[in-house]
Design an enzyme around this catalytic site. Structure first.
Site, short mmCIF file in Angstrom:
data_model
loop_
_atom_site.label_atom_id
_atom_site.label_comp_id
_atom_site.label_asym_id
_atom_site.label_seq_id
_atom_site.Cartn_x
_atom_site.Cartn_y
_atom_site.Cartn_z
N GLU A 1 33.51 -36.87 32.52
CA GLU A 1 34.12 -36.70 33.85
C GLU A 1 33.38 -35.64 34.66
O GLU A 1 33.97 -34.68 35.17
CB GLU A 1 35.62 -36.37 33.73
N GLU B 1 38.28 -43.80 28.09
CA GLU B 1 39.64 -43.25 28.23
C GLU B 1 40.48 -44.27 28.97
O GLU B 1 40.17 -44.63 30.11
CB GLU B 1 39.62 -41.91 28.99
#
Ligand code: AHR
Length: 500
Positions: free
Chosen positions: A173, A304
């Site tokens: 991220e 995820e």
């Protein structure tokens, strides 16, 4: 009667077993207590890994485990987690609850956990706050065989032989908690950092995963690929093997996620709708990837995914501990059907997270543990691992409780294994309606069929007082017909039929 059409001899892509992967972060009670209790714990353990949990994970054939984060990965300095435990650095886990991280679970413990589970390894490196040298030395420490400073250090710490790193994530991220970068900047860092993720081993190459987009940030996907996809090189292996995607289902949006267990029908359908959105995300990100990589050498890695609700009342908000109901079973069934159908491009996925965090397959409370409804879906779908997707489609109608939230009533995917067995997985999204399904199967004569399902009322769950309230039950009344099969799928159900 809904028509399900299956063409058993029309084989498509391999369903990479890694689609059934998991994710474990240093977050709340996932690693500590959930997986690792330490050698001195009264809870039965082998080298600190709790055996009730390891056994349950082996049963669903966990193929791969991502670690150490998540946001934690870009703050993790691996040297803090090696050597004698008493000397390991204690730090604050700033992202998750501000608790003390004593680093007693580190690199050696991670590989020991994967050894016990019998799964592949996916280590996520630190780009956000780590140096190239630190990442490069970690790879050397884990995989170099021979004389080198890091291999010697590993041996001094009790592990002479190198481990196998199957996948390595170059940051997490990085558009957010991993450094708030823009895509050009990250793309250039990716080029640089990945250079030093060296393949020391002659028998295999590490699969390198580049940080991909959040949800529908197609601009990120395009710009990162534009910056660091190796054009004009027919072999992407050794440079980029995967591009990630993160997407969580928040039924009421990020601000007001809502309860994991107490929800109404409108919220149920909103949740289904948001789970189905994965189809659009995968399709659109794949279309961009196709422009760069029509041969599909680079996998879309959904590392995820899952539901994200309000934490259970009374628990640390930074620990992301939530219960799990039949609604989560449906989200898992729907999502895994989508991944199966896109297995030409989706080559790995990792549900967040393995134990005690977000959409877990296992919850623990001290010495107690339970399997969640999501665990049972992974148990039923495990037969898809490394099977081949076959052509299939199902007739659907729109259902829902609110005008603006209409979803198809059914989803499905079908695979065939090497011995010719078909595995059909179907989800019924309706809260109250059972559906009869007429499966027309071409290219295969049906001799024998068995069915199993996870079913219940929408809020049904397993608790420590009643850990087996939701489990796999047998499907009765499946008929073999001239053209295939007929069966009924109850409301709120994920089903798995094995056809021989
Ligand atoms: O899974 C919880 C967090 O969600 C992860 O640490 C992060 O990568 C994502 O935002």
């Amino acid at each position: 009667m809904a028509k399900l059409k299956i063409q058993a001899d029309k084989t498509l892509s391999r369903i990479h077993k890694e689609i059934y992967g998991h994710f474990s972060e240093h977050l709340g009670r996932c690693i500590y207590e959930g997986l690792y209790v330490g050698e001195d714990s009264p809870i039965e353990n082998v080298n600190g890994m709790r055996q009730d949990v390891v056994e349950a994970l082996k049963e669903i054939r966990v193929p791969v485990l991502r670690w150490p984060g998540g946001c934690f990965a870009d703050e993790y300095h691996w040297k803090d987690g090696i050597g004698p435990k008493a000397n390991r650095k204690k730090m604050i886990n700033t992202h998750w609850g501000g608790v003390v991280e004593d680093n007693s679970f580190g690199t050696h413990e991670y590989f020991e956990l994967c050894r016990q589970i019998g799964c592949e390894t996916y280590v996520n490196g630190n780009v956000g706050s780590g140096s190239v040298q630190e990442m490069s030395e970690w790879v050397e420490y884990m995989t170099f065989e021979g004389v080198s400073p890091m291999a010697d250090l590993r041996a001094d710490n009790g592990h002479e032989a190198p481990w196998k790193v199957d996948f390595f994530g170059v940051g997490n991220e990085n558009w957010g908690c991993g450094g708030n970068m823009n895509p050009e900047y990250y793309g250039n860092l990716y080029r640089r950092y990945q250079t030093y993720v060296r393949d020391y081993h002659k028998d295999y190459k590490i699969n390198k995963i580049c940080c991909g987009a959040n949800v529908d940030d197609y601009e990120w996907t395009r710009t990162v690929l534009d910056t660091c996809f190796r054009r004009n090189n027919p072999d992407q292996h050794g440079f980029m093997n995967g591009l990630s995607l993160h997407y969580y289902v928040h039924p009421n949006g990020w601000q007001h996620k809502g309860s994991a267990t107490d929800f109404d029908e409108a919220t149920w359908y909103r949740t289904m709708d948001k789970a189905l959105y994965m189809e659009e995300l995968v399709t659109k990100h794949s279309a961009i990837m196709d422009e760069f990589d029509p041969e599909k050498q680079v996998g879309l890695i959904v590392d995820e995914w899952g539901t994200w609700y309000d934490v259970e009342p009374g628990t640390n908000p930074g620990f992301l501990y939530q219960q799990n109901t039949i609604r989560d079973a449906l989200v898992a069934g729907i999502t895994l059907n989508i991944f199966n159908k896109h297995s030409d491009r989706v080559k790995m996925a990792n549900i967040a997270q393995m134990v005690n965090v977000l959409q877990s397959v296992i919850l623990t409370d001290g010495a107690q543990m339970l399997r969640t409804p999501t665990w049972y879906v992974f148990r039923m779908y495990r037969d898809h691992q490394d099977a081949t997707l076959v052509e299939s489609s199902i007739e659907t109608k729109q259902i829902g409780s609110e005008k603006e939230v209409q979803v198809p009533n059914l989803t499905e995917s079908v695979s065939i294994t090497a011995d010719g067995t078909l595995h059909i997985t179907v989800t019924n999204l309706s809260v109250e309606q059972a559906y009869e399904i007429d499966a027309e199967i071409g290219g295969k004569k049906v001799r024998e069929v068995t069915g199993e399902m996870v079913t219940g009322d929408m809020q049904d769950k397993n608790t420590f007082e009643n850990p087996d309230a939701v489990k796999i039950t047998e499907m009765d009344g499946i008929q073999i017909t001239e053209s295939g099969l007929k069966f009924t799928i109850p409301a709120c159900t994920v089903a798995h039929l094995t056809v021989r």
